[in-house]
Design a protein around this motif. Structure first.
Motif, PDB file in Angstrom:
ATOM      1  N   SER A 136       0.831  -1.208   0.000  1.00  0.00           N
ATOM      2  CA  SER A 136       0.000   0.000   0.000  1.00  0.00           C
ATOM      3  C   SER A 136       0.865   1.258   0.000  1.00  0.00           C
ATOM      4  N   ASN A 137       1.903   1.275   0.828  1.00  0.00           N
ATOM      5  CA  ASN A 137       2.780   2.448   0.905  1.00  0.00           C
ATOM      6  C   ASN A 137       3.517   2.697  -0.403  1.00  0.00           C
ATOM      7  N   VAL A 138       4.024   1.641  -1.016  1.00  0.00           N
ATOM      8  CA  VAL A 138       4.773   1.802  -2.265  1.00  0.00           C
ATOM      9  C   VAL A 138       3.876   2.345  -3.371  1.00  0.00           C
ATOM     10  N   ILE A 139       2.661   1.829  -3.461  1.00  0.00           N
ATOM     11  CA  ILE A 139       1.733   2.319  -4.487  1.00  0.00           C
ATOM     12  C   ILE A 139       1.404   3.791  -4.254  1.00  0.00           C
ATOM     13  N   LYS A 140       1.149   4.169  -2.994  1.00  0.00           N
ATOM     14  CA  LYS A 140       0.860   5.573  -2.678  1.00  0.00           C
ATOM     15  C   LYS A 140       2.070   6.458  -2.970  1.00  0.00           C
ATOM     16  N   ALA A 141       3.265   5.950  -2.665  1.00  0.00           N
ATOM     17  CA  ALA A 141       4.482   6.714  -2.945  1.00  0.00           C
ATOM     18  C   ALA A 141       4.663   6.919  -4.445  1.00  0.00           C
ATOM     19  N   CYS A 142       4.363   5.877  -5.218  1.00  0.00           N
ATOM     20  CA  CYS A 142       4.457   6.002  -6.678  1.00  0.00           C
ATOM     21  C   CYS A 142       3.503   7.070  -7.195  1.00  0.00           C
ATOM     22  N   GLN A 143       2.306   7.093  -6.635  1.00  0.00           N
ATOM     23  CA  GLN A 143       1.315   8.086  -7.061  1.00  0.00           C
ATOM     24  C   GLN A 143       1.809   9.503  -6.779  1.00  0.00           C
ATOM     25  N   ILE A 144       2.402   9.705  -5.595  1.00  0.00           N
ATOM     26  CA  ILE A 144       2.921  11.028  -5.244  1.00  0.00           C
ATOM     27  C   ILE A 144       4.091  11.406  -6.147  1.00  0.00           C
ATOM     28  N   LEU A 145       4.970  10.446  -6.415  1.00  0.00           N
ATOM     29  CA  LEU A 145       6.100  10.720  -7.316  1.00  0.00           C
ATOM     30  C   LEU A 145       5.611  11.139  -8.696  1.00  0.00           C
ATOM     31  N   LEU A 146       4.565  10.495  -9.172  1.00  0.00           N
ATOM     32  CA  LEU A 146       4.019  10.831 -10.495  1.00  0.00           C
ATOM     33  C   LEU A 146       3.328  12.187 -10.493  1.00  0.00           C
ATOM     34  N   GLU A 147       2.585  12.468  -9.429  1.00  0.00           N
ATOM     35  CA  GLU A 147       1.782  13.691  -9.387  1.00  0.00           C
ATOM     36  C   GLU A 147       2.601  14.933  -9.013  1.00  0.00           C
ATOM     37  N   LYS A 148       3.590  14.769  -8.151  1.00  0.00           N
ATOM     38  CA  LYS A 148       4.311  15.929  -7.637  1.00  0.00           C
ATOM     39  C   LYS A 148       5.744  16.058  -8.139  1.00  0.00           C
ATOM     40  N   HIS A 149       6.325  14.959  -8.639  1.00  0.00           N
ATOM     41  CA  HIS A 149       7.751  14.992  -8.970  1.00  0.00           C
ATOM     42  C   HIS A 149       8.058  14.448 -10.364  1.00  0.00           C
ATOM     43  N   ASN A 150       7.046  14.407 -11.213  1.00  0.00           N
ATOM     44  CA  ASN A 150       7.233  13.946 -12.603  1.00  0.00           C
ATOM     45  C   ASN A 150       7.853  12.550 -12.684  1.00  0.00           C
ATOM     46  N   GLY A 151       7.541  11.723 -11.685  1.00  0.00           N
ATOM     47  CA  GLY A 151       8.038  10.356 -11.696  1.00  0.00           C
ATOM     48  C   GLY A 151       9.505  10.214 -11.340  1.00  0.00           C
ATOM     49  N   ILE A 152      10.098  11.280 -10.790  1.00  0.00           N
ATOM     50  CA  ILE A 152      11.516  11.274 -10.447  1.00  0.00           C
ATOM     51  C   ILE A 152      11.679  11.309  -8.925  1.00  0.00           C
ATOM     52  N   VAL A 153      12.577  10.506  -8.399  1.00  0.00           N
ATOM     53  CA  VAL A 153      12.845  10.513  -6.963  1.00  0.00           C
ATOM     54  C   VAL A 153      13.522  11.835  -6.598  1.00  0.00           C
ATOM     55  N   PRO A 154      12.924  12.614  -5.708  1.00  0.00           N
ATOM     56  CA  PRO A 154      13.492  13.922  -5.382  1.00  0.00           C
ATOM     57  C   PRO A 154      14.761  13.795  -4.542  1.00  0.00           C
ATOM     58  N   GLU A 155      15.738  14.601  -4.867  1.00  0.00           N
ATOM     59  CA  GLU A 155      16.986  14.634  -4.098  1.00  0.00           C
ATOM     60  C   GLU A 155      16.835  15.658  -2.984  1.00  0.00           C
ATOM     61  N   ASP A 156      15.900  15.353  -2.083  1.00  0.00           N
ATOM     62  CA  ASP A 156      15.516  16.313  -1.048  1.00  0.00           C
ATOM     63  C   ASP A 156      14.947  15.546   0.143  1.00  0.00           C
ATOM     64  N   LEU A 157      15.500  15.748   1.311  1.00  0.00           N
ATOM     65  CA  LEU A 157      15.088  15.002   2.499  1.00  0.00           C
ATOM     66  C   LEU A 157      13.618  15.223   2.838  1.00  0.00           C
ATOM     67  N   ASP A 158      13.189  16.485   2.871  1.00  0.00           N
ATOM     68  CA  ASP A 158      11.814  16.783   3.245  1.00  0.00           C
ATOM     69  C   ASP A 158      10.817  16.170   2.270  1.00  0.00           C
ATOM     70  N   ALA A 159      11.136  16.217   0.979  1.00  0.00           N
ATOM     71  CA  ALA A 159      10.240  15.641  -0.023  1.00  0.00           C
ATOM     72  C   ALA A 159      10.189  14.121   0.096  1.00  0.00           C
ATOM     73  N   LEU A 160      11.306  13.504   0.410  1.00  0.00           N
ATOM     74  CA  LEU A 160      11.349  12.049   0.544  1.00  0.00           C
ATOM     75  C   LEU A 160      10.535  11.569   1.741  1.00  0.00           C
ATOM     76  N   VAL A 161      10.668  12.246   2.871  1.00  0.00           N
ATOM     77  CA  VAL A 161       9.960  11.773   4.064  1.00  0.00           C
ATOM     78  C   VAL A 161       8.455  12.013   3.970  1.00  0.00           C
TER      79      VAL A 161
END
Length: 213
Positions: free
Chosen positions: A87-112
């Motif tokens: 469940s967490n991974v799917i939700k994380a994927c959705q956020i990455l797609l919606e907020k970060h263009n599918g890219i893992v952000p190089e930012d601590l606050d965004a990651l947490v």
């Protein structure tokens, strides 16, 4: 522990393993993020067995999101807490797609902000995928740091803060890996293998354990 002894410990660990790497299998920042998320309360071996099947099929936020929770579960059901992790991974994927263009952000606050990603996971990703001098403290590093007196603290946050303060810059990128490997294979929880420890003579643990003669 004084800084001279601490430096000798770090130099010895570096000389023994100049280019340490995580034992998790990954080929991108996103794969690492997923693997570390799955590794909570699970072994790297069990995670690798699952991701070795998952990543050839889906290794991007969109591809894993398209699997859905139930589809992802079929790949990770051998890992502990797989329902919550899926469940967490799917939700994380959705956020990455919606907020970060599918890219893992190089930012601590965004990651947490990602579900299932705490400070430790974020620090591992920043360190291992992006080369940041972060020090992620897990149970192994917490134990080793306190037992050796390299960096003492009552909780992981205190140990992290102390390590960041006392570890010289030249060692910061790799110290996470050195300590986790030391804790995983030598300075183990119940019966540390002091007789085969690379830093036994420098460690300040008072209850060292040696094999019987």
């Amino acid at each position: 522990m004084n800084k001279d002894k601490r430096r000798i410990i770090l130099e010895r660990l570096r000389d023994n393993n100049p280019h340490p790497e995580t034992e998790l299998n990954f080929s991108s920042a996103f794969e690492l993020l997923v693997a570390v998320t799955l590794s909570a309360q699970a072994t790297d071996v069990s995670v690798n067995k699952a991701t070795n099947k998952l990543f050839p099929v889906a290794n991007t936020p969109q591809a894993i999101f398209d699997l859905g929770v139930e589809g992802l579960k079929t790949y990770i059901k051998t890992i502990g807490l797989y329902n919550t992790k899926a469940s967490n991974v799917i939700k994380a994927c959705q956020i990455l797609l919606e907020k970060h263009n599918g890219i893992v952000p190089e930012d601590l606050d965004a990651l947490v902000e990602l579900p299932g990603v705490g400070r430790k996971t974020a620090n591992v990703v920043l360190n291992t995928a992006f080369g940041w001098p972060t020090i992620a403290v897990d149970t192994h590093i917490f134990r080793v740091s306190n037992r050796t007196k390299l960096a003492m603290g009552k909780n992981v946050d205190q140990v992290e803060a102390k390590l960041l303060k006392v570890v010289p810059a030249e060692f910061k990128v790799d110290v996470h890996h050195w300590l986790i490997l030391l804790g995983r294979y030598t300075c183990i929880a119940r019966k540390p293998r002091c007789g085969s420890c690379l830093i036994e003579d420098l460690c300040e643990y008072k209850d060292k354990i040696y094999p019987e003669e």
